[in-house]
Structure formats: structure tokens, C-alpha cells
Design a protein around this motif. Sequence first.
Motif, short mmCIF file in Angstrom:
data_model
loop_
_atom_site.label_atom_id
_atom_site.label_comp_id
_atom_site.label_asym_id
_atom_site.label_seq_id
_atom_site.Cartn_x
_atom_site.Cartn_y
_atom_site.Cartn_z
N ARG A 83 -6.09 -13.16 -24.77
CA ARG A 83 -6.42 -11.94 -24.23
C ARG A 83 -5.21 -11.14 -23.59
O ARG A 83 -4.98 -10.00 -23.75
N VAL A 84 -4.41 -11.78 -22.75
CA VAL A 84 -3.43 -11.48 -22.19
C VAL A 84 -2.17 -11.14 -23.29
O VAL A 84 -1.64 -9.95 -23.44
N LEU A 85 -2.07 -11.94 -24.22
CA LEU A 85 -1.00 -11.58 -25.33
C LEU A 85 -1.43 -10.56 -26.14
O LEU A 85 -0.60 -9.57 -26.67
N ALA A 86 -2.84 -10.36 -26.45
CA ALA A 86 -3.45 -9.42 -27.23
C ALA A 86 -3.09 -7.80 -26.51
O ALA A 86 -2.72 -6.92 -27.28
N ASP A 87 -3.30 -7.99 -25.26
CA ASP A 87 -3.00 -6.79 -24.48
C ASP A 87 -1.56 -6.34 -24.51
O ASP A 87 -1.21 -5.06 -24.80
N ILE A 88 -0.60 -7.30 -24.40
CA ILE A 88 0.92 -6.79 -24.58
C ILE A 88 1.15 -6.27 -25.97
O ILE A 88 1.91 -5.43 -26.06
N ARG A 89 0.44 -6.91 -26.99
CA ARG A 89 0.94 -6.61 -28.38
C ARG A 89 0.33 -5.21 -28.62
O ARG A 89 0.95 -4.28 -29.07
N ALA A 90 -1.22 -4.87 -27.97
CA ALA A 90 -1.53 -3.65 -27.95
C ALA A 90 -0.75 -2.54 -27.24
O ALA A 90 -0.45 -1.20 -27.62
N GLN A 91 0.04 -2.94 -26.13
CA GLN A 91 0.52 -1.84 -25.33
C GLN A 91 1.89 -1.71 -25.92
O GLN A 91 2.35 -0.37 -25.79
N LEU A 92 2.56 -2.72 -26.58
CA LEU A 92 3.91 -2.33 -27.21
C LEU A 92 3.84 -1.87 -28.64
O LEU A 92 4.83 -1.46 -29.24
N GLY A 93 2.90 -2.15 -29.46
CA GLY A 93 2.58 -1.53 -30.82
C GLY A 93 2.96 -2.67 -31.35
O GLY A 93 3.51 -2.29 -32.74
N LEU A 94 2.94 -3.80 -31.25
CA LEU A 94 3.44 -4.94 -31.97
C LEU A 94 2.36 -5.26 -33.18
O LEU A 94 2.88 -5.86 -34.31
N ASP A 95 1.10 -4.93 -33.03
CA ASP A 95 0.31 -4.98 -34.14
C ASP A 95 0.40 -4.34 -35.32
O ASP A 95 0.22 -4.54 -36.54
N LYS A 96 1.22 -2.98 -35.23
CA LYS A 96 1.52 -2.38 -36.49
C LYS A 96 2.82 -2.79 -37.28
O LYS A 96 3.30 -2.14 -38.42
N GLY A 97 3.51 -3.82 -36.68
CA GLY A 97 4.51 -4.60 -37.65
C GLY A 97 5.78 -3.95 -36.93
O GLY A 97 5.94 -2.93 -36.60
#
Length: 629
Positions: A50-64
Amino acid sequence: MRHRVATLLWRVLLAAALVCGIGLLPWLSRTDPALTVLKARSADRDPTPRVLADIRAQLGLDKGPLHLLGHWLGGLPRGDAGRSWLNGTQVTPTVVQALGVSLLLVTVALVVAGVTAALVCARTLWLGAHRRLDGRRSGGAASAMLAALPEFLTASVLATVVGVQLGWLPALGWYGPRWTVLPALALGLPAGAVLGRLLDDLLPGAFAEPWARAAEARGLPGRTVAAKAVRRCVPALLPNLGLFVVGLTGGSVAVEQIYDIPGLGRTSLQAALAQDLPVLQAGTVALLLLAATATGLAALAVRLLTGPALRDGALDSLNRPRRPVRSALPLVHGGLLTAVVALGLLRDPLALDTGARLQPPSLSHPFGTDALGRDLLARVGHGALDTLLTALGISVAALVAGVLLGLLPRLSGPLADTVNAVPPVLAALLVTAVAGSGAATPAVAVATVSWAALAAHTSALLRQERATPHLAATRALGASRWYLLRHELLPAILPPVVRHALLRLPGVALALASLGFLGLGAQPPAPEWGLLLAENQPYAERAPWAVLAPAAALALLGALAVSAAGGVRWRPRRRARPRTVTTPELDSPAAGTGTRPSPAAGTGTRQKPPAPAPRFPGRRPCPHASDLP
């Protein structure tokens, strides 16, 4: 104009490739940037999904990575380099402030380097001003040892002795002009020693030019002739000076770490370790812009100093063929280094003796022991096999690449500027990301950036040699490009570039040592010299011999390189003299001279007819070559 546009496009393409490669660094290294950012933010926090997912969403890492890179590039025209992934602050003010700190530090370091270079060349300038350079032996052992001292070791010694023990200058922080002195000395002394040796190598050629003899005949003071000789040699060194500025700005990571200076090198290193891509990319762009600016200013200064002589082909060659300098110094230095390595190889570098920790030099331990009781002589000797062989291999590869690319200045100029903008630390991180960590990673990283200075030196010498009148005359006689390269250009370019490569051999070893000092090179218990300096540096005040042993080996390597460089010359081929022809019918005692007298001169010899005009391979000879004497 077309060539300038092509060079500009090539420079932009290389810069874009470098920035894009840095933007893909986490994905190239197959690591999770969210995990790295979490560790940099809070090392004690558990990396739950959950913590890692929050960081990815915050930084926009999920978009590639491509979306992140495009968004970051889109903000650059507005001066917006994004926000830091660690603390959320604006990147542009942080990088601009760090760049200003580094430029101030480098400016003071260049002043120190200029004074050091003047001291290195003082003897040659005095001898040249008084026309006493004939038969001068090449020295420079002191300057070689100074250039071979690691910057981080010099910084540590200055901070400990001058800053802590004597209390003359502050040794930590960045709060005013007094805080710049010690780090500037640590950066400027080795750089000035290298620049001084390069200038000292060119000065004899300048003092041998016709203008120097004409100035002496007119009665000009010696100091005026010496000043003009320096001005004559500086254009050949300006490209390397520009590389020094960029290299010191981004490569002074170890010095900034020791003195806690918030410069661009330290900022980029911290961002690279934490994978804070916006800060790292902005720092790289700043170094690229600095490299382009330094190159442009160096080219402008060359034009101003040389004037129309460079365009009109009216320059004389500074690198005339000279006889090799015979000296016993290379044998002395090489013998001492070989003896140290041989004696060290007879001992065990991994044997522990906790009861003999940090023992001073003695008969049983000539170099003393380290913090674990290991024999330093053994570790220096065994580490030489890795350090010297690796540095020598990198130097040879850099020499070959530098000469080949330097002969193509339009290709190598932007490439050298781009490569020089990458500090060895960042290059090591990029190599590690692509190829993985290993024993060869530091060597590949240093080899990637070490050819740039040699290529710039080759291009500068090539530009000046092409402007010499004798080259134009040889071309007018029908010489082909291969003939000019083989018989005119390479004999003038190769010797100084080879000497330059030898001067940089200790610098290559220092770059490997710096990576070991920062934890990016060899790992314990390897006896690599950089790792020895890093391991023993905390004990420098209590047991200075633990640091002086590998430092003395590096200094001895520098003295060996400089003294051996004096013997690298291009021996000119001797031209055959006209032979005399004797007549056997007059070869008798009664004939007196034993030769048939010439009807015209009566000298008793008969000369062969003159040889035909030379034919150069690849082109037809000049139609009027037979009319030339």
C-alpha cells in the motif's frame, strides 16, 4: 554554415540521448523507483504494497517512464524542471543554487591552478627568456607527485591539519569566502600540476620559433618574450582548460562530500543514489549547458589569441621533432615502484593480526599495519596488480580512442563535451544500471570518460598543424591526404598526445581510487589502492602511515609517468646525402688526389645528377615540381 548547423544538431542529439538515458535509469537497472524513494525518505518505514502504491501514484510512476520524461521535458522551456521526488521542492532553484556554489569553488580553484601551473613552468620560462633551453633535461618529479595526489586525500589532510589542528581556516560547511580556500586548494593543486606540465611541454617549441629570435635581436626584455611564448602556447591548451572547468564542476564529488559543500557534484550524487530523477536530470542539463558555454568561450579565445594566422595558415609548428631526453629518473622511479610491488607480493595481504592494529612502520611491517592489523606493504603490493594494470589498460584504450576521434573534430567535439559533462560517479551508476555491478564496472566507467581530454588535445594540435606553411607547400607539391597524415600531421601530434596520456595515467588511477573511496569501486577485502585510502582515511590523524603508504605509491606512479613522458619523441628520419663517385682509372699514387677533377669546379669529385622531384602517392605531382630546387 552547413557544418555548424550539423554540429549543433549532433550536440543536441547527444544531450537528448544522455538526458533520456538518465530518465530511464531506474527501469534500466530493473529496480523499483518507489522502493528507492521510500528508503531515501524514511529508511525505517516498512515497504508495504500500500505504501509503495501511494508513492507510485504520487510520483506518476504508473504512467511509465516515457510519460514522465515527456512531462519533464515539456516544462524545461518554462524553466520548470519539476519537483524533487524526495522532499517535493522545486528542482530549478535547487540546481541553480548548487551550480552557483560549484562555479564559485571552481573559479577559486582555477586561480590556484593558474598559480601552480606558473610555478611548474617557471624554470622553462626563465631558461627560454635567457635563450638557455638547449640541452634542458625534463624534470617535473615534484609536479608529477602533486598531480598524482588524490583530491580527497589532499582535502582530508588540509581539513585535518590546517582546519582542525592549526585552526587557521574553517574545515566544514559553506558560509563565506574563507570556506572556499581549503577545497579550492584540494581541487586546484592537482589540476594546476597537469596544466603546468602540458604548458611546459609546448614552451620549448614556442621559444624556438623565428619570432623569438627576432625579438631577441631587437633587444626585447626576456619577460616580454616569455609572456608572448605563453600566449603562443595557450590556444593549444584552451580546449583542455574548458574540459577542466566542466570536469571540476561535476567531478568534485569527494571534495564536496568531505567539506560538506552543497555543490552540483554532491547534489547530483545524492540524487543518483536516491534515484531522484528530476534533480539528476536537471543537474545533467546544467553540466551540458556549462560544457557548451565553456567550449564556445574556448573557441572564441583561440580566435582572439591566434588572430588571422590560424585562418591564413601562417602558424609555425610547436611540436618539431626532437631527440628523446635521456634521463635516469624513469629507471629510478620504476625501480622503486617495482621493488615495493615485488616485496609486497611476497606477503599475505589478508592475514589479520588484531593485536598489531595501526602499528607504525618497523622491520616486520615496513609500511605499518591498518586498522585490522593487516600488513600495508602486502596490501599495496597486491593492489598494484589491479590498480596499475587496470589504469594502464584504460590509458591505452583512451589514447587510441582519443587520437582516432580527435582526427575527426566535427564528430568528436560535441561528443567529448557531452561525455565530459558526465562525472565518473554518474558514469559508474549508469554502467552499473546497464551492465550490473562487478569488478569491471569502475574500469568501464572511467574508460568511458577518460578519452575526452586526449581527443580535445588532438583536435587542438591538428587545427594548429593544418595552419602551418610547410603543410600548404607539401600539399601544393601533390601530396595526398594519407601522405600528409602519415608524414606531416601524426609526427607532430602523436608525441605530445602520448606524453599527455602518460601524464593522465595517475589521473586514471585516481579516478578508480575515487570510485573506491565513494563505495562504487572495489569492495573489501580487495587491496585496491582507492579502497585502501577509503578504509584508512578515518585513521589519518592517529596513524598517518596507513594513508601515506598508498598515497606514496600513487605519487611514485605520477613521477614515473612524467619522467617517462620526457623520452617520448618522434625521431626524424635522416635524409640521404649526395654521394661522390670515384674513378678507378685515376686511383693511383701518381694521380695525387685519386679522383677525376670536375671540369667546372675542379674539386676532385663528380656529383651524381640531382634526383627527380618526389612523387607523392595518391596524386599526380605538381606540373612545375621539376623547376623547384
